[in-house]
Design a protein around this motif. Structure first.
Motif, PDB file in Angstrom:
ATOM      1  N   GLU A 128       0.831  -1.209   0.000  1.00  0.00           N
ATOM      2  CA  GLU A 128       0.000   0.000   0.000  1.00  0.00           C
ATOM      3  C   GLU A 128       0.863   1.256   0.000  1.00  0.00           C
ATOM      4  O   GLU A 128       1.885   1.318   0.681  1.00  0.00           O
ATOM      5  N   TYR A 129       0.393   2.251  -0.734  1.00  0.00           N
ATOM      6  CA  TYR A 129       0.987   3.579  -0.679  1.00  0.00           C
ATOM      7  C   TYR A 129       0.187   4.418   0.300  1.00  0.00           C
ATOM      8  O   TYR A 129      -1.042   4.329   0.348  1.00  0.00           O
ATOM      9  N   HIS A 130       0.881   5.227   1.081  1.00  0.00           N
ATOM     10  CA  HIS A 130       0.245   6.155   2.002  1.00  0.00           C
ATOM     11  C   HIS A 130       0.729   7.551   1.641  1.00  0.00           C
ATOM     12  O   HIS A 130       1.919   7.763   1.403  1.00  0.00           O
ATOM     13  N   HIS A 131      -0.187   8.502   1.616  1.00  0.00           N
ATOM     14  CA  HIS A 131       0.096   9.846   1.121  1.00  0.00           C
ATOM     15  C   HIS A 131       0.040  10.832   2.282  1.00  0.00           C
ATOM     16  O   HIS A 131      -0.851  10.744   3.131  1.00  0.00           O
ATOM     17  N   ILE A 138      -6.281  10.732   2.653  1.00  0.00           N
ATOM     18  CA  ILE A 138      -6.861   9.906   1.599  1.00  0.00           C
ATOM     19  C   ILE A 138      -7.576  10.866   0.662  1.00  0.00           C
ATOM     20  O   ILE A 138      -8.547  11.529   1.052  1.00  0.00           O
ATOM     21  N   TRP A 139      -7.064  10.970  -0.546  1.00  0.00           N
ATOM     22  CA  TRP A 139      -7.591  11.918  -1.532  1.00  0.00           C
ATOM     23  C   TRP A 139      -8.926  11.406  -2.050  1.00  0.00           C
ATOM     24  O   TRP A 139      -9.013  10.337  -2.657  1.00  0.00           O
ATOM     25  N   GLY A 140      -9.983  12.170  -1.801  1.00  0.00           N
ATOM     26  CA  GLY A 140     -11.323  11.801  -2.260  1.00  0.00           C
ATOM     27  C   GLY A 140     -11.740  10.463  -1.696  1.00  0.00           C
ATOM     28  O   GLY A 140     -11.631  10.215  -0.503  1.00  0.00           O
ATOM     29  N   VAL A 165      -4.105  20.619   1.530  1.00  0.00           N
ATOM     30  CA  VAL A 165      -5.024  19.491   1.641  1.00  0.00           C
ATOM     31  C   VAL A 165      -6.067  19.831   2.711  1.00  0.00           C
ATOM     32  O   VAL A 165      -5.752  20.480   3.706  1.00  0.00           O
ATOM     33  N   GLN A 166      -7.290  19.430   2.440  1.00  0.00           N
ATOM     34  CA  GLN A 166      -8.387  19.644   3.382  1.00  0.00           C
ATOM     35  C   GLN A 166      -9.211  18.376   3.439  1.00  0.00           C
ATOM     36  O   GLN A 166      -9.577  17.811   2.406  1.00  0.00           O
ATOM     37  N   GLY A 167      -9.484  17.925   4.656  1.00  0.00           N
ATOM     38  CA  GLY A 167     -10.281  16.720   4.822  1.00  0.00           C
ATOM     39  C   GLY A 167     -10.814  16.612   6.232  1.00  0.00           C
ATOM     40  O   GLY A 167     -10.609  17.491   7.068  1.00  0.00           O
ATOM     41  N   ARG A 215      -9.555  12.093   5.863  1.00  0.00           N
ATOM     42  CA  ARG A 215     -10.279  11.296   4.871  1.00  0.00           C
ATOM     43  C   ARG A 215     -11.097  12.231   3.991  1.00  0.00           C
ATOM     44  O   ARG A 215     -11.331  13.388   4.338  1.00  0.00           O
ATOM     45  N   ASP A 216     -11.540  11.709   2.856  1.00  0.00           N
ATOM     46  CA  ASP A 216     -12.339  12.497   1.907  1.00  0.00           C
ATOM     47  C   ASP A 216     -11.649  13.826   1.583  1.00  0.00           C
ATOM     48  O   ASP A 216     -12.295  14.863   1.462  1.00  0.00           O
ATOM     49  N   ALA A 217     -10.340  13.769   1.442  1.00  0.00           N
ATOM     50  CA  ALA A 217      -9.550  14.994   1.281  1.00  0.00           C
ATOM     51  C   ALA A 217      -9.653  15.570  -0.119  1.00  0.00           C
ATOM     52  O   ALA A 217      -9.803  14.854  -1.107  1.00  0.00           O
TER      53      ALA A 217
END
Length: 161
Positions: free
Chosen positions: A79-82, A100-102, A121-123, A141-143
């Motif tokens: 897994e990649y983690h951002h 987690i982008w989107g 980034v905003q989430g 999440r949902d960033a």
């Protein structure tokens, strides 16, 4: 003062939306509970540390932050983690926030910024535990991700030492 800050913020958003590079991004417009982009840069890593120490206080809150993009790879899970990494002004101390982008469906590296690229980034902050871990971690999440343009002041300077 708040009106001036809001005008500057909106102008910056318009500038970012005008063309932020080759990656598709969305402009952040949702309400924010904790806007780290307006905090003193030396305070942001300490605030993020506080979020990790008391995650229940920040759970479900919308967080916005500026930083540098980087990626980590977890070999065991493939897994990649951002992450959004925030340095203090001296560049010696920092803190990172996983995001987690989107919906998490974007593919790395094709749909992500380059490592060390400036991002916003905003989430929604959530505390979680990875399988088998006793440690609580935090992430957004949902960033929504924005790629920030380099300013003349920062041009040519290393982003991460």
């Amino acid at each position: 003062m708040k009106m001036a800050a809001a005008a500057i913020f909106l102008a910056a958003l318009a500038f970012l939306a005008a063309g932020c590079g080759k990656k598709e991004t969305k402009t952040v417009t949702a309400a924010v509970d904790y806007d780290l982009t307006v905090m003193d840069r030396d305070l942001v890593p300490a605030f993020m540390y506080q979020m990790y120490e008391n995650p229940e206080e920040y759970e479900g809150k919308t967080v916005r932050m500026n930083g540098l993009y980087y990626v980590g790879y977890q070999k065991e899970r493939g897994e990649y983690h951002h992450y959004c990494y925030v340095q203090d002004t001296m560049g010696c101390c920092g803190q990172s926030m996983e995001f987690i982008w989107g919906d998490g469906s974007r593919r790395y590296p094709d749909e992500y910024p380059a490592v060390n690229e400036r991002i916003t980034v905003q989430g929604i902050f959530e505390a979680y535990r990875r399988d088998g871990s006793r440690d609580t971690e935090g992430r957004l999440r949902d960033a929504v991700l924005e790629i920030r343009r380099e300013t003349e002041e920062s041009a040519g300077k290393p982003l991460v030492k």
